[in-house]
Design a protein around this motif. Structure first.
Motif, PDB file in Angstrom:
ATOM      1  N   MET A   1      65.989  18.415  64.315  1.00 47.05           N
ATOM      2  CA  MET A   1      65.741  17.466  63.268  1.00 47.05           C
ATOM      3  C   MET A   1      64.368  16.875  63.883  1.00 47.05           C
ATOM      4  O   MET A   1      64.113  16.590  64.863  1.00 47.05           O
ATOM      5  CB  MET A   1      66.787  16.295  63.583  1.00 47.05           C
ATOM      6  N   TYR A   2      63.346  17.061  63.047  1.00 48.54           N
ATOM      7  CA  TYR A   2      61.828  16.509  62.921  1.00 48.54           C
ATOM      8  C   TYR A   2      62.252  14.712  62.504  1.00 48.54           C
ATOM      9  O   TYR A   2      63.239  14.570  61.782  1.00 48.54           O
ATOM     10  CB  TYR A   2      61.001  17.034  62.133  1.00 48.54           C
ATOM     11  N   SER A   3      61.878  13.897  63.334  1.00 53.39           N
ATOM     12  CA  SER A   3      62.215  12.658  63.375  1.00 53.39           C
ATOM     13  C   SER A   3      60.922  11.674  63.794  1.00 53.39           C
ATOM     14  O   SER A   3      60.118  12.459  64.476  1.00 53.39           O
ATOM     15  CB  SER A   3      63.531  12.535  64.200  1.00 53.39           C
ATOM     16  N   THR A   4      61.152  10.426  63.839  1.00 50.79           N
ATOM     17  CA  THR A   4      60.414   9.532  64.458  1.00 50.79           C
ATOM     18  C   THR A   4      61.033   8.408  65.125  1.00 50.79           C
ATOM     19  O   THR A   4      62.336   8.271  64.745  1.00 50.79           O
ATOM     20  CB  THR A   4      59.327   8.735  63.526  1.00 50.79           C
ATOM     21  N   PRO A   5      60.676   7.917  66.326  1.00 48.55           N
ATOM     22  CA  PRO A   5      61.554   6.820  66.973  1.00 48.55           C
ATOM     23  C   PRO A   5      61.930   5.615  66.095  1.00 48.55           C
ATOM     24  O   PRO A   5      63.060   5.115  66.435  1.00 48.55           O
ATOM     25  CB  PRO A   5      60.674   6.531  68.207  1.00 48.55           C
ATOM     26  N   TRP A   6      61.432   5.264  65.010  1.00 49.52           N
ATOM     27  CA  TRP A   6      61.287   4.042  64.285  1.00 49.52           C
ATOM     28  C   TRP A   6      62.184   4.477  62.972  1.00 49.52           C
ATOM     29  O   TRP A   6      62.336   3.390  62.353  1.00 49.52           O
ATOM     30  CB  TRP A   6      60.030   3.327  64.074  1.00 49.52           C
ATOM     31  N   CYS A   7      62.697   5.575  62.690  1.00 51.97           N
ATOM     32  CA  CYS A   7      63.148   6.046  61.551  1.00 51.97           C
ATOM     33  C   CYS A   7      64.647   5.470  61.556  1.00 51.97           C
ATOM     34  O   CYS A   7      65.328   6.107  62.056  1.00 51.97           O
ATOM     35  CB  CYS A   7      62.898   7.444  61.177  1.00 51.97           C
ATOM     36  N   GLY A   8      65.063   4.479  60.570  1.00 46.39           N
ATOM     37  CA  GLY A   8      66.307   4.037  60.517  1.00 46.39           C
ATOM     38  C   GLY A   8      67.335   5.324  59.757  1.00 46.39           C
ATOM     39  O   GLY A   8      68.701   5.487  60.474  1.00 46.39           O
ATOM     40  N   TYR A   9      66.703   6.109  58.927  1.00 41.04           N
ATOM     41  CA  TYR A   9      67.472   7.059  58.641  1.00 41.04           C
ATOM     42  C   TYR A   9      67.891   8.255  59.413  1.00 41.04           C
ATOM     43  O   TYR A   9      69.068   9.043  59.526  1.00 41.04           O
ATOM     44  CB  TYR A   9      66.882   7.851  57.174  1.00 41.04           C
ATOM     45  N   VAL A  27      62.637  16.760  67.301  1.00 42.63           N
ATOM     46  CA  VAL A  27      61.388  16.646  67.470  1.00 42.63           C
ATOM     47  C   VAL A  27      60.550  15.488  67.157  1.00 42.63           C
ATOM     48  O   VAL A  27      60.670  15.278  65.813  1.00 42.63           O
ATOM     49  CB  VAL A  27      60.879  18.241  66.707  1.00 42.63           C
ATOM     50  N   ASP A  28      59.923  14.937  67.715  1.00 41.22           N
ATOM     51  CA  ASP A  28      59.201  13.643  67.249  1.00 41.22           C
ATOM     52  C   ASP A  28      57.609  13.997  66.764  1.00 41.22           C
ATOM     53  O   ASP A  28      57.031  14.491  67.381  1.00 41.22           O
ATOM     54  CB  ASP A  28      59.037  12.662  68.315  1.00 41.22           C
ATOM     55  N   ILE A  29      57.656  13.907  65.598  1.00 41.32           N
ATOM     56  CA  ILE A  29      56.479  14.312  64.692  1.00 41.32           C
ATOM     57  C   ILE A  29      55.376  13.350  65.229  1.00 41.32           C
ATOM     58  O   ILE A  29      54.081  13.864  64.920  1.00 41.32           O
ATOM     59  CB  ILE A  29      56.650  14.310  63.280  1.00 41.32           C
ATOM     60  N   GLU A  30      55.345  12.264  65.810  1.00 40.50           N
ATOM     61  CA  GLU A  30      54.449  11.336  66.065  1.00 40.50           C
ATOM     62  C   GLU A  30      53.754  11.971  67.439  1.00 40.50           C
ATOM     63  O   GLU A  30      52.511  11.684  67.895  1.00 40.50           O
ATOM     64  CB  GLU A  30      54.727  10.078  66.426  1.00 40.50           C
ATOM     65  N   GLN A  31      54.503  12.523  68.102  1.00 36.87           N
ATOM     66  CA  GLN A  31      54.096  13.223  69.577  1.00 36.87           C
ATOM     67  C   GLN A  31      53.631  14.657  69.605  1.00 36.87           C
ATOM     68  O   GLN A  31      53.071  15.158  70.346  1.00 36.87           O
ATOM     69  CB  GLN A  31      55.323  13.100  70.760  1.00 36.87           C
ATOM     70  N   GLN A  32      53.893  15.451  68.423  1.00 36.86           N
ATOM     71  CA  GLN A  32      53.697  16.692  68.173  1.00 36.86           C
ATOM     72  C   GLN A  32      53.183  16.945  66.809  1.00 36.86           C
ATOM     73  O   GLN A  32      53.610  17.214  65.855  1.00 36.86           O
ATOM     74  CB  GLN A  32      54.969  17.627  68.356  1.00 36.86           C
TER      75      GLN A  32
END
Length: 77
Positions: A1-9, A27-32
């Motif tokens: 799952m491509y995600s961000t730490p702040w994403c509620g969904y 996979v944190d898209i803000e870090q990669q």
């Protein structure tokens, strides 16, 4: 799952998948940056998360738990 730490969904879907015992990787898209580029590619230039990419190369953007389960069932058959 491509995600961000702040994403509620993303948090909601992660909880649902965990509750169902469905294994996934985050996979944190803000870090990669390369992950962010992949998300943009499958979402017509948008960094929309959660984005799930499956073993057959297809992707779903912000899918429901039912959609994920249906996709996984189709891959298993």
């Amino acid at each position: 799952m491509y995600s961000t730490p702040w994403c509620g969904y993303c948090h909601r879907l992660k909880s649902q998948l965990n509750r169902e015992g469905i294994h996934f990787e985050i996979v944190d898209i803000e870090q990669q940056p390369e992950a962010a580029a992949l998300v943009e590619k499958v979402n017509n230039g948008n960094q929309t998360v959660p984005t799930l990419v499956y073993s057959d190369g297809t992707a779903q953007t912000n899918p429901s738990l039912i959609q994920v389960k249906q996709k996984l069932a189709s891959l298993a058959s």
